[in-house]
Design an enzyme around this catalytic site. Sequence first.
Site, short mmCIF file in Angstrom:
data_model
loop_
_atom_site.label_atom_id
_atom_site.label_comp_id
_atom_site.label_asym_id
_atom_site.label_seq_id
_atom_site.Cartn_x
_atom_site.Cartn_y
_atom_site.Cartn_z
N HIS A 108 0.38 -6.61 3.49
CA HIS A 108 0.75 -7.99 3.17
C HIS A 108 -0.52 -8.75 2.79
O HIS A 108 -1.59 -8.50 3.34
CB HIS A 108 1.40 -8.67 4.39
CG HIS A 108 2.19 -9.87 4.03
ND1 HIS A 108 1.62 -11.10 3.84
CD2 HIS A 108 3.52 -10.02 3.80
CE1 HIS A 108 2.56 -11.97 3.51
NE2 HIS A 108 3.73 -11.35 3.48
N ASP A 128 10.00 -6.48 4.79
CA ASP A 128 10.90 -5.61 4.02
C ASP A 128 11.08 -4.23 4.63
O ASP A 128 11.92 -3.46 4.17
CB ASP A 128 10.36 -5.46 2.59
CG ASP A 128 10.45 -6.79 1.84
OD1 ASP A 128 9.40 -7.26 1.36
OD2 ASP A 128 11.54 -7.37 1.80
C1 SDX Z 1 6.84 -9.78 0.53
O1 SDX Z 1 3.32 -13.24 0.08
C2 SDX Z 1 4.38 -13.28 0.84
O2 SDX Z 1 4.50 -14.08 1.72
C3 SDX Z 1 5.46 -12.26 0.49
C4 SDX Z 1 6.62 -12.12 1.48
C5 SDX Z 1 7.48 -13.34 1.52
O3 SDX Z 1 8.14 -13.58 2.55
O4 SDX Z 1 7.60 -14.02 0.47
O5 SDX Z 1 6.12 -11.84 2.78
C6 SDX Z 1 7.56 -10.97 1.06
O6 SDX Z 1 6.63 -9.71 -0.66
C7 SDX Z 1 6.32 -8.75 1.49
C8 SDX Z 1 5.48 -7.61 0.77
C9 SDX Z 1 6.50 -6.60 0.19
N1 SDX Z 1 5.77 -5.61 -0.65
C10 SDX Z 1 5.61 -4.34 -0.22
O7 SDX Z 1 5.97 -3.90 0.88
C11 SDX Z 1 4.95 -3.44 -1.27
C12 SDX Z 1 3.86 -2.58 -0.61
N2 SDX Z 1 2.73 -3.46 -0.24
C13 SDX Z 1 1.61 -3.54 -1.14
O8 SDX Z 1 1.91 -3.40 -2.49
C14 SDX Z 1 0.63 -4.64 -0.79
O9 SDX Z 1 0.39 -4.55 0.55
C15 SDX Z 1 0.94 -6.09 -1.16
C16 SDX Z 1 1.25 -6.23 -2.61
C17 SDX Z 1 2.09 -6.57 -0.35
C18 SDX Z 1 -0.29 -6.93 -0.82
O10 SDX Z 1 -1.32 -6.41 -1.54
P1 SDX Z 1 -2.68 -7.22 -1.81
O11 SDX Z 1 -2.87 -8.28 -0.80
O12 SDX Z 1 -2.76 -7.58 -3.24
O13 SDX Z 1 -3.76 -6.14 -1.45
P2 SDX Z 1 -4.18 -4.94 -2.40
O14 SDX Z 1 -3.01 -4.41 -3.18
O15 SDX Z 1 -5.40 -5.39 -3.14
O16 SDX Z 1 -4.56 -3.84 -1.32
C19 SDX Z 1 -5.76 -3.97 -0.53
C20 SDX Z 1 -6.08 -2.56 -0.07
C21 SDX Z 1 -6.14 -1.53 -1.22
O17 SDX Z 1 -6.97 -0.49 -0.80
P3 SDX Z 1 -8.53 -0.46 -1.34
O18 SDX Z 1 -8.46 -0.30 -2.86
O19 SDX Z 1 -9.13 -1.80 -0.92
O20 SDX Z 1 -9.14 0.73 -0.63
O21 SDX Z 1 -5.01 -2.10 0.79
C22 SDX Z 1 -4.37 -0.99 0.20
C23 SDX Z 1 -4.74 -0.99 -1.27
O22 SDX Z 1 -4.70 0.33 -1.81
N3 SDX Z 1 -2.93 -1.18 0.37
C24 SDX Z 1 -2.06 -0.20 0.55
C25 SDX Z 1 -0.81 -0.82 0.73
N4 SDX Z 1 -0.96 -2.15 0.63
C26 SDX Z 1 -2.28 -2.36 0.41
N5 SDX Z 1 -2.22 1.15 0.58
C27 SDX Z 1 -1.09 1.88 0.79
N6 SDX Z 1 0.14 1.34 0.97
C28 SDX Z 1 0.32 0.01 0.94
N7 SDX Z 1 1.54 -0.52 1.12
#
Ligand code: SDX
Length: 429
Positions: free
Chosen positions: A306, A363
Amino acid sequence: MEQTAKIIIDGKTFELPMITGSEGERAIDISRLRQEVGVVTLDPGFANTSACLSRITFVDGERGILRYRGIPVDRLAEHSTFVETAYMLINCELPTQEQLNRFSVMLNDHSLVHEDMRAFFENFPRWAHPMGILSSMVNALRAFYPEIPERTEEEEINITVTRLLSKVRTMAAMSYKIFRGHKVAYPRHDLTYAENFLSMMFDSPVRPYDIDDDIVNALNVFWILHADHEQNCSTAAVRVVGSAKVNLYAAISAGICALWGPLHGGANQAVVEMLGQIHENGGDAAPFIARAKDRNDPFRLMGFGHRIYKTYDPRARVMKKVCDRILDKQRVRDPLLDIAKRLEEVALEDPYFIDHHLYPNVDFYSGILLKAIGIPLNMFTVMFAIGRLPGWISQWKESSDDPKWRLQRPRQIYIGRKERAYIPIEKRG
Ligand code: SDX
């Protein structure tokens, strides 16, 4: 006396005002930065940028706190209903009994959808995703319910808000019935908001739907947990589009489109699809976890991580309990729930997930609950949208009521080609 922040550029010191929120959050106010210092800031993804001051929702991602108008979300899930929570988000305070009764009557009065809208539903291709249908139909509401000049602006907004809250729920159920080729079930005046949705979804002339209080309660909790979440992607879309002073239907339609994305609201559908793939893989999640940890692999563990929460999402904790309660009551053992729980255990002990602060988000368990209620997979994000509607509306109202509100238009830093001549086509290489 508020503190200031000093920046030194080209040897010159500039002081910028700082502000502190009611929960101690601090910000540098850069609203005059370009004017006074001649520079702008750069923050792709806005991870470090506050777009507004807000009194609606407080999230503390480090401590796993979520409060609507100051009330912790788990207390609302335990004691409130979705309609009462929606009223509070939009009107700032919990309603009196009289206010709640009046609100419920208005929701009932606006629960029908213009009969001519059925032609829209009936002419979408069978494979159309319900989120695409919903965003189109919400935008179409303005055409079917134009502004009435005789109404005051406040009356117009109140009617529009009530129409959206009530009709979006009806339209979701209506599109489900029409796509199955079933007779549309109409809303009933004797049912509550959540009861009506379930009845419109599942009641049929040959098999009347029996309202189950535990399912109704679970649906209220589901929608309460989704009702708002400060400046998330879809809410930011509603605020940005709304700042151009379009009608509320258009701004909400933009929010629905943003929520559709698998990185945002679409994750609840993606989680169940991922758990299903793990199930087909004999329940072995190891390959999925390995891919999630592989920086060269764009695969993300759906339902994990998140932008704000760097600890357990408080909504996921409540959702997991409701899943257990409903499945126990139904005496159903859903293998996907077992896989989800095992996946959570493995991930939370894995250094990659610990180091990246990746925990289950709202989710991760929500799709399992929707599946237990009987909601079809392609409607999971529609269910999120119905829940988020009062949040989008309250955020839109807060921005449109703000006397300092301006058109939202971010700046950029240009890194393209410098000025060059136009080359006539006959001279191009
Ligand atoms: C919602 O914003 C809100 O409030 C949203 C929400 C709401 O109520 O409105 O809470 C609802 O959208 C919840 C999120 C649902 N999405 C998912 O479950 C999809 C999977 N999650 C990821 O795609 C991710 O965690 C995000 C998009 C939710 C957040 O990503 P960020 O903050 O943009 O962080 P990032 O993608 O830059 O990741 C930072 C690091 C990376 O690793 P490094 O390159 O730094 O080594 O964390 C890793 C990413 O690879 N990472 C993950 C991961 N999420 C982040 N690695 C594996 N699996 C994951 N799910």
